[in-house]
Design an enzyme around this catalytic site. Sequence first.
Site, mmCIF file in Angstrom:
data_model
loop_
_atom_site.group_PDB
_atom_site.id
_atom_site.type_symbol
_atom_site.label_atom_id
_atom_site.label_comp_id
_atom_site.label_asym_id
_atom_site.label_seq_id
_atom_site.Cartn_x
_atom_site.Cartn_y
_atom_site.Cartn_z
ATOM 1 N N LYS A 103 55.962 28.274 23.076
ATOM 2 C CA LYS A 103 54.760 27.716 22.440
ATOM 3 C C LYS A 103 54.513 28.334 21.067
ATOM 4 O O LYS A 103 54.236 27.633 20.109
ATOM 5 C CB LYS A 103 53.492 28.004 23.282
ATOM 6 C CG LYS A 103 53.426 27.328 24.617
ATOM 7 C CD LYS A 103 52.071 27.567 25.278
ATOM 8 C CE LYS A 103 51.714 29.028 25.533
ATOM 9 N NZ LYS A 103 52.578 29.711 26.497
ATOM 10 N N ARG A 137 43.383 28.123 29.184
ATOM 11 C CA ARG A 137 44.240 28.762 30.172
ATOM 12 C C ARG A 137 43.820 28.435 31.614
ATOM 13 O O ARG A 137 44.480 28.835 32.551
ATOM 14 C CB ARG A 137 44.099 30.246 29.942
ATOM 15 C CG ARG A 137 45.234 31.208 30.030
ATOM 16 C CD ARG A 137 46.507 30.917 29.356
ATOM 17 N NE ARG A 137 47.357 32.081 29.354
ATOM 18 C CZ ARG A 137 47.809 32.685 28.258
ATOM 19 N NH1 ARG A 137 47.523 32.220 27.063
ATOM 20 N NH2 ARG A 137 48.589 33.740 28.366
ATOM 21 N N ARG A 165 62.933 38.656 24.515
ATOM 22 C CA ARG A 165 61.954 38.745 23.427
ATOM 23 C C ARG A 165 61.455 40.189 23.297
ATOM 24 O O ARG A 165 61.308 40.709 22.194
ATOM 25 C CB ARG A 165 60.771 37.807 23.715
ATOM 26 C CG ARG A 165 59.618 37.960 22.732
ATOM 27 C CD ARG A 165 58.512 36.952 22.978
ATOM 28 N NE ARG A 165 57.675 37.303 24.116
ATOM 29 C CZ ARG A 165 56.744 36.518 24.635
ATOM 30 N NH1 ARG A 165 56.565 35.302 24.159
ATOM 31 N NH2 ARG A 165 56.007 36.909 25.647
ATOM 32 N N ARG A 171 55.817 44.172 24.000
ATOM 33 C CA ARG A 171 54.410 44.055 24.369
ATOM 34 C C ARG A 171 54.171 44.782 25.672
ATOM 35 O O ARG A 171 55.049 44.843 26.525
ATOM 36 C CB ARG A 171 54.065 42.561 24.559
ATOM 37 C CG ARG A 171 53.818 41.856 23.281
ATOM 38 C CD ARG A 171 53.746 40.351 23.447
ATOM 39 N NE ARG A 171 52.979 39.879 24.585
ATOM 40 C CZ ARG A 171 52.682 38.602 24.787
ATOM 41 N NH1 ARG A 171 53.086 37.690 23.916
ATOM 42 N NH2 ARG A 171 52.004 38.223 25.850
ATOM 43 N N ARG A 213 51.961 37.428 35.372
ATOM 44 C CA ARG A 213 51.546 36.395 34.408
ATOM 45 C C ARG A 213 52.054 35.019 34.838
ATOM 46 O O ARG A 213 51.365 34.011 34.663
ATOM 47 C CB ARG A 213 52.087 36.728 33.005
ATOM 48 C CG ARG A 213 51.242 37.805 32.309
ATOM 49 C CD ARG A 213 52.001 38.471 31.177
ATOM 50 N NE ARG A 213 52.342 37.585 30.095
ATOM 51 C CZ ARG A 213 53.348 37.786 29.244
ATOM 52 N NH1 ARG A 213 54.117 38.859 29.358
ATOM 53 N NH2 ARG A 213 53.588 36.937 28.283
HETATM 54 P P1 AMP Z 1 49.788 35.201 25.410
HETATM 55 O O1 AMP Z 1 50.134 35.886 24.134
HETATM 56 O O2 AMP Z 1 49.290 33.781 25.210
HETATM 57 O O3 AMP Z 1 50.893 35.277 26.440
HETATM 58 O O4 AMP Z 1 48.527 35.987 26.031
HETATM 59 C C1 AMP Z 1 48.628 37.334 26.380
HETATM 60 C C2 AMP Z 1 47.467 37.723 27.274
HETATM 61 O O5 AMP Z 1 46.234 37.526 26.571
HETATM 62 C C3 AMP Z 1 47.323 36.908 28.551
HETATM 63 O O6 AMP Z 1 48.161 37.366 29.596
HETATM 64 C C4 AMP Z 1 45.849 37.114 28.857
HETATM 65 O O7 AMP Z 1 45.603 38.407 29.383
HETATM 66 C C5 AMP Z 1 45.233 37.070 27.468
HETATM 67 N N1 AMP Z 1 44.873 35.693 27.074
HETATM 68 C C6 AMP Z 1 45.439 34.951 26.075
HETATM 69 N N2 AMP Z 1 44.850 33.755 25.995
HETATM 70 C C7 AMP Z 1 43.903 33.718 26.967
HETATM 71 C C8 AMP Z 1 42.974 32.735 27.413
HETATM 72 N N3 AMP Z 1 42.888 31.521 26.838
HETATM 73 N N4 AMP Z 1 42.157 33.065 28.451
HETATM 74 C C9 AMP Z 1 42.207 34.277 29.031
HETATM 75 N N5 AMP Z 1 43.081 35.241 28.683
HETATM 76 C C10 AMP Z 1 43.918 34.971 27.652
#
Ligand code: AMP
Length: 191
Positions: free
Chosen positions: A13, A88, A127, A136, A147
């Site tokens: 994404k 989400r 990654r 990360r 996740r």
């Molecule tokens: P991502 O970079 O999109 O994989 O997000 C990393 C982490 O940020 C996720 O595992 C959540 O802990 C938090 N996060 C990101 N976007 C959201 C969202 N829309 N709602 C809740 N938590 C989020």
Amino acid sequence: MRLIFLGPPGAGKGTQAQRIESFLNIKQLSTGDMLRAAVAAKTPVGLVAQDIMARGDLVPDEVVVGIIADRIDEADCANGFILDGFPRNVAQAEALNVMLDEKGLTLDGVIELKVNSEILIGRILKRAEESAGGPREDDTQEALTHRLRVYEEQTAPVSAYYAGKGVLKEVDGMQEIDQVTEAIKATLGVN
Ligand code: AMP
């Protein structure tokens, strides 16, 4: 154009959103990136989010909905935006609907990148290895497994939510990166 990109962790994404951002001159809004910046800066939001993110759970809806509501009012979103990592869960999708209605904005499309779940863990661990700033905190095998489960339980229903509204478009995310970008453009009718 105002778009949402859906798909599990590791689906591509972020990569695709960056490409479409520059192609369409619209802003990529990654809630994950914004939350990581808040954690790094130790803001009040960052302090709430830190441990939740490290274990791979979702940050409370009101936090992310508030972040997005403020962010899409900024001047750099006037031409449009791509929501990457938001909504989400279905509650966030419903909150987004209300928010867009209140602002008099409409969505132009929801793109779901479809990938085979077996390849995701490998992609994300790769990654993590290649990341210039170091891996990360949530790219460990344990957080990742969690996740992916959170995705299945809470985020996958968001696709069904938008499919029910007739706005969901699926793109095969297992192709080469350039091919995925072309498929997204074709789906949006902008190539
Ligand atoms: P991502 O970079 O999109 O994989 O997000 C990393 C982490 O940020 C996720 O595992 C959540 O802990 C938090 N996060 C990101 N976007 C959201 C969202 N829309 N709602 C809740 N938590 C989020």
